[in-house]
Design an enzyme around this catalytic site. Sequence first.
Site, short mmCIF file in Angstrom:
data_model
loop_
_atom_site.label_atom_id
_atom_site.label_comp_id
_atom_site.label_asym_id
_atom_site.label_seq_id
_atom_site.Cartn_x
_atom_site.Cartn_y
_atom_site.Cartn_z
N LYS A 13 -32.06 -28.16 -44.21
CA LYS A 13 -32.50 -29.03 -43.09
C LYS A 13 -31.39 -29.18 -42.05
CE LYS A 13 -33.22 -32.57 -45.76
NZ LYS A 13 -32.82 -31.96 -47.03
N ARG A 88 -37.30 -40.57 -45.59
CA ARG A 88 -37.22 -40.03 -46.94
C ARG A 88 -38.15 -40.77 -47.89
NH1 ARG A 88 -31.61 -37.82 -46.77
NH2 ARG A 88 -31.26 -36.55 -48.62
N ARG A 127 -22.26 -25.31 -51.46
CA ARG A 127 -22.09 -25.94 -50.14
C ARG A 127 -20.69 -26.52 -50.02
NH1 ARG A 127 -26.47 -30.10 -47.88
NH2 ARG A 127 -26.16 -31.18 -49.86
N ARG A 160 -19.00 -31.89 -51.69
CA ARG A 160 -19.41 -33.31 -51.65
C ARG A 160 -19.57 -33.85 -53.07
NH1 ARG A 160 -24.49 -33.38 -47.59
NH2 ARG A 160 -25.25 -34.79 -49.20
N ARG A 171 -30.79 -35.95 -57.75
CA ARG A 171 -31.27 -35.98 -56.36
C ARG A 171 -32.59 -35.22 -56.21
NH1 ARG A 171 -26.68 -33.94 -52.66
NH2 ARG A 171 -27.98 -34.78 -51.01
P1 ADP Z 1 -29.77 -29.91 -46.36
O1 ADP Z 1 -29.35 -30.44 -45.00
O2 ADP Z 1 -31.24 -29.67 -46.46
O3 ADP Z 1 -29.25 -30.73 -47.49
P2 ADP Z 1 -27.91 -27.71 -45.74
O4 ADP Z 1 -28.35 -27.30 -44.37
O5 ADP Z 1 -26.64 -28.46 -45.86
O6 ADP Z 1 -29.11 -28.48 -46.52
O7 ADP Z 1 -27.85 -26.39 -46.62
C1 ADP Z 1 -27.45 -26.42 -48.00
C2 ADP Z 1 -26.52 -25.25 -48.32
O8 ADP Z 1 -27.25 -24.03 -48.26
C3 ADP Z 1 -25.37 -25.10 -47.31
O9 ADP Z 1 -24.22 -24.68 -48.01
C4 ADP Z 1 -25.87 -24.04 -46.34
O10 ADP Z 1 -24.80 -23.30 -45.76
C5 ADP Z 1 -26.74 -23.16 -47.24
N1 ADP Z 1 -27.92 -22.62 -46.55
C6 ADP Z 1 -28.67 -23.21 -45.59
N2 ADP Z 1 -29.70 -22.41 -45.22
C7 ADP Z 1 -29.61 -21.28 -46.00
C8 ADP Z 1 -30.38 -20.07 -46.11
N3 ADP Z 1 -31.47 -19.85 -45.37
N4 ADP Z 1 -29.97 -19.15 -47.03
C9 ADP Z 1 -28.87 -19.38 -47.80
N5 ADP Z 1 -28.11 -20.48 -47.73
C10 ADP Z 1 -28.46 -21.43 -46.85
P1 AMP Z 2 -28.08 -36.04 -47.06
O1 AMP Z 2 -26.81 -35.80 -46.33
O2 AMP Z 2 -29.29 -36.05 -46.16
O3 AMP Z 2 -28.26 -35.11 -48.24
O4 AMP Z 2 -28.00 -37.52 -47.65
C1 AMP Z 2 -27.00 -37.87 -48.60
C2 AMP Z 2 -27.36 -39.18 -49.27
O5 AMP Z 2 -27.43 -40.25 -48.27
C3 AMP Z 2 -28.72 -39.23 -49.96
O6 AMP Z 2 -28.70 -38.70 -51.27
C4 AMP Z 2 -29.01 -40.74 -49.95
O7 AMP Z 2 -28.28 -41.42 -50.94
C5 AMP Z 2 -28.45 -41.18 -48.59
N1 AMP Z 2 -29.49 -41.09 -47.53
C6 AMP Z 2 -29.49 -40.30 -46.43
N2 AMP Z 2 -30.59 -40.48 -45.69
C7 AMP Z 2 -31.34 -41.41 -46.34
C8 AMP Z 2 -32.60 -42.02 -46.12
N3 AMP Z 2 -33.36 -41.71 -45.04
N4 AMP Z 2 -33.04 -42.95 -47.01
C9 AMP Z 2 -32.31 -43.29 -48.08
N5 AMP Z 2 -31.12 -42.75 -48.37
C10 AMP Z 2 -30.62 -41.81 -47.52
#
Ligand code: ADP
Ligand code: AMP
Length: 214
Positions: A13, A88, A127, A160, A171
Site C-alpha cells: 500500500k 482499518r 522490508r 521495524r 498483524r
Molecule cells: P504496506 O504499506 O502495505 O505495509 P509496503 O509498501 O511497505 O507495504 O511494502 C511491504 C514490503 O514489500 C516493502 O519492503 C516493499 O519494498 C515490498 N514491496 C512492495 N510492493 C512490492 C511488489 N509488488 N513486489 C515485491 N515487493 C514489494
Molecule cells: P502501518 O504502517 O500502516 O503498517 O501501521 C503500523 C501500525 O500502526 C499498525 O499495526 C497499527 O498498530 C497502527 N495503525 C496505523 N494505522 C492505523 C489505523 N487506521 N487504525 C488503527 N491502528 C493503526
Amino acid sequence: MKIIMLGAPGAGKGTQAKMIASKYTIPHISTGDIFRANIKNGTELGKKAKTYMDQGLLVPDELVVDLIMDRFKEADCANGYVLDGFPRTIPQAEALDKALAEAGTKVDVAINVEVPDENIVNRMGGRRACVGCGATYHIVYNPTKVDGVCDTCGKELILRDDDKPETVQKRLNVYHEQTEPLIKYYTNKGILKEVDGTVDMNDVFAAIVNILGE
Ligand code: ADP
Ligand code: AMP
C-alpha cells in the site's frame, strides 16, 4: 481525488501510495507513518500508540480518527489525498464517510492490493525502513544502492519492530478480523477496485493508473 488503499500489512500500500501521490500531485497520508513520527518525537500520542503497535494490535479508533481529521485540515488536502493504512476498521470508515458527507464530498475509489498471506511474511521480513526519512525498501525486491543505507537521505535502515516474525502473524490475524470487512463495505458502495499485488511493483502501479486514468 480521494483514494483509499486497502490490503494486508505488507501488501504494498505504502509503495503504491507514494507513486500515486507523485503522479497525481496529492499528499500521501499514512497513519502508520504519523504514529511512528510521534513515537520518534516522544509525544503523548506516540506513547499511547506504541503500546498497541508493538503488540501488532490496532490503535483505538478514537485516537486514529481525531488524528486523521486534524490532518485533513491542512492546506495540501484541498485537492484530495491517498490514504494508506486508514481506515482499518468499519467504525473508522463510517467516521470518514460521515466527515466527508458533512463537508459535501466523498471517497472516489478504494483500491485493494491483493497479496496472499504466504507472500506477506516474506515481504515484511525483508522490508527495511529508513530511520531518517521513513523511505521503505526490500532487501530482495527493492534494494538500496548501498547495503543498509537510505538512497534518499543516507541514513541507516532498520527492520521495524512490528515486522519481526512473531508480530507479523498477529498483524495478519488482526487484518483478517478487523480490516478485511472493508472490502465488502466499499464493494457495497460500488467504489472498490482490485489489483494483483503479487507482480512487480511497476506493474501493480500500471494497473492502478489504468483504474485512475492518466
Ligand atoms: P504496506 O504499506 O502495505 O505495509 P509496503 O509498501 O511497505 O507495504 O511494502 C511491504 C514490503 O514489500 C516493502 O519492503 C516493499 O519494498 C515490498 N514491496 C512492495 N510492493 C512490492 C511488489 N509488488 N513486489 C515485491 N515487493 C514489494
Ligand atoms: P502501518 O504502517 O500502516 O503498517 O501501521 C503500523 C501500525 O500502526 C499498525 O499495526 C497499527 O498498530 C497502527 N495503525 C496505523 N494505522 C492505523 C489505523 N487506521 N487504525 C488503527 N491502528 C493503526
